[in-house]
Design a protein around this motif. Structure first.
Motif, short mmCIF file in Angstrom:
data_model
loop_
_atom_site.label_atom_id
_atom_site.label_comp_id
_atom_site.label_asym_id
_atom_site.label_seq_id
_atom_site.Cartn_x
_atom_site.Cartn_y
_atom_site.Cartn_z
N CYS A 158 -5.21 12.70 3.85
CA CYS A 158 -4.35 12.24 2.75
C CYS A 158 -4.60 13.06 1.48
N ASP A 164 1.19 12.46 6.62
CA ASP A 164 1.90 12.22 7.89
C ASP A 164 0.96 12.35 9.08
N LEU A 192 -0.43 7.29 1.59
CA LEU A 192 1.02 7.28 1.79
C LEU A 192 1.76 7.07 0.47
N CYS A 193 1.22 6.19 -0.35
CA CYS A 193 1.84 5.93 -1.66
C CYS A 193 1.84 7.19 -2.53
N ALA A 195 1.79 10.15 -1.55
CA ALA A 195 2.69 11.15 -0.96
C ALA A 195 4.16 10.73 -1.10
N ARG A 197 5.53 8.12 0.27
CA ARG A 197 6.00 7.46 1.49
C ARG A 197 5.89 5.94 1.33
N LYS A 199 8.03 3.44 2.05
CA LYS A 199 8.44 2.63 3.20
C LYS A 199 7.34 2.61 4.26
N ALA A 200 6.73 3.77 4.50
CA ALA A 200 5.64 3.83 5.49
C ALA A 200 4.46 3.00 5.02
N CYS A 226 2.59 1.87 -6.55
CA CYS A 226 3.44 2.89 -5.95
C CYS A 226 4.92 2.56 -6.17
N ASN A 230 7.61 4.79 -8.43
CA ASN A 230 8.87 5.30 -7.88
C ASN A 230 10.08 4.53 -8.39
#
Length: 456
Positions: A158, A164, A192-193, A195, A197, A199-200, A226, A230
């Motif tokens: 990460c 990913d 993930l946040c 990056a 992402r 939803k992921a 996050c 966004n």
């Protein structure tokens, strides 16, 4: 039995002194115990090695190995693991690799923590291939990977912009029967946040709920922040409601995340409510928390409350950082007190790069206050400028109806490959057209278009 008990007491004493950062006292106790006939063992020296690594450095810690050998005690895997951790802490990858090789040469078999430390340092040094090889060596050689092994791998991916891959690895490990800890979920969600992402990250949050592990305040706060970052404010506030409904206790980080988001969307009354709740709950504020509250009060124009917060910071021994100063200067400019803003700017004891945003605030404030000549003087004196510096000056020149000057500065930026905000470009083009110079506006528009095409 007495000797064994004495050794245990000695080791407890040394460990306590090391935790209290009293290496001098620990060394005195060891010297006194030797005089009394109570000899240190490997545990004693390993405590000392760990403390030297944390408080002095790996070189000083390494010299303890010679003392062990002189006392007839062989360094073990714990000794070398501590030294490797010290080298990793200092970012000394070659030294860490040297220690690892030395350990192997002395027939001291590395354990999973030895490999974990090596893998972590490879990630910190940006050597992803080497870190990946270490991970799969652990997995394929019966080294009993610990939860920390998976956490280091996922966190390393990460942090190196491979969220990913971290997600794919997570699902692979789950399919192999791994039951991740809450900290593993938090690391992945945070990665993930960061990056983007979102939803992921939310899917992992739902998976966490299904796994039997309950999300903690850190999990929720990470996703909530996050969402706010966004600009997904509705989803962020939904997570906030869920946290409150489940009775989670907010920490300072969570409170400030919520307050900052509420301020950003103009819901100042609710922001004030959470700020008061935070204070009632006795949350100890750090510098980030103070900066958030100072920003809130500056936007409200409540400079008296700002002054109280600054006094409170001083009483607690917290020093203003560059963000605090910039928030204050921006607040003074917004309130029209340009004179105090300039005074505060010049009193900042920082490098120019740390002052750049503050300079931009004052230059923009002077322009908006109608002091365009003073704004231009400060602009010319600045050691460094960025997109916002040029854009605000161009915009304020247009506001002062000095379109010719604004157009020259705009063209200079375009020709030098400097980006100017679209709003500032429009102000120049519309100003020239309305002032009776449509051909000049068309010429500048054409130059901007050609510059964009050459850039692409």
């Amino acid at each position: 039995m007495v000797c064994r008990l004495s050794n245990r007491l000695l080791n407890i004493c040394i460990a306590s002194l090391c935790r209290a950062h009293r290496l001098d006292k620990a060394e005195t106790v060891i010297a006194d115990s030797i005089r009394l006939g109570i000899l240190p063992d490997a545990v004693t020296y390993n405590n000392l090695i760990d403390a030297y690594c944390q408080l002095v450095g790996v070189d000083a810690a390494y010299r303890v190995l010679d003392r062990m050998r002189e006392a007839g005690i062989s360094p073990d895997v714990v000794s070398y693991n501590s030294l490797m951790a010290g080298a990793a802490m200092e970012g000394l990858l070659p030294r860490l690799q040297g220690l690892f090789e030395e350990m192997c040469q002395k027939d001291i078999h590395p354990d999973v923590w030895s490999f974990n430390t090596l893998m972590h340092c490879f990630f910190k040094s940006g050597k992803l291939d080497e870190a990946n090889k270490i991970f799969w060596y652990i997995m394929n050689n019966d080294l009993s990977p610990s939860p920390a092994t998976f956490n280091i791998m996922i966190n390393g991916l990460c942090k190196n912009d491979f969220a990913d891959y971290a997600l794919t690895l997570f699902w692979y490990l789950r399919s192999c029967g791994l039951v991740p800890e809450i900290i593993t979920y938090n690391i992945l969600i945070d990665g993930l946040c960061k990056a983007g992402r979102v939803k992921a990250a939310k899917r992992i949050l739902k998976e966490l709920g299904k796994s039997g592990n309950a999300p903690n305040a850190i999990t929720y706060t990470t996703v909530m922040k996050c969402c706010f970052k966004n600009r997904q404010f509705r989803q962020g506030f939904e997570i906030l409601s869920e946290m409150e409904h489940k009775g989670y206790t907010f920490d300072g980080y969570a409170y400030c995340t919520v307050i900052a988001a509420l301020v950003k969307v103009g819901r100042k009354k609710e922001a004030t409510h959470y700020m008061e709740q935070m204070m009632r709950n006795g949350i100890q504020l750090d510098i980030v928390s103070y900066n958030t509250l100072i920003n809130l009060f500056c936007k409200e124009g409540n400079l008296e409350a700002v002054s109280k917060l600054l006094c409170e910071m001083e009483d607690r021994g917290l020093e203003c950082d560059k963000y605090t100063h910039t928030i204050l200067i921006h607040g003074l400019c917004r309130s029209g007190d340009i004179k105090r803003a300039r005074q505060h700017l010049h009193s900042m004891n920082m490098s120019f790069d740390s002052k750049l945003v503050a300079y931009n605030c004052v230059v923009d404030g002077l322009g908006k206050d109608g002091q365009i000549d003073n704004a231009m003087d400060m602009f010319k004196s600045m050691e460094r400028k960025d997109t916002f510096t040029y854009s605000s000056v161009v915009h304020n020149l247009c506001k002062a109806r000095r379109y010719r000057c604004a157009s020259k500065l705009l063209l200079s930026c375009v020709r030098n490959g400097l980006k100017i905000l679209d709003s500032a470009q429009r102000a120049v083009l519309e100003g020239l057209s309305e002032s009776g110079f449509p051909s000049d506006a068309n010429k500048i528009r054409s130059i901007i278009r050609i510059a964009r095409m050459s850039h692409y």
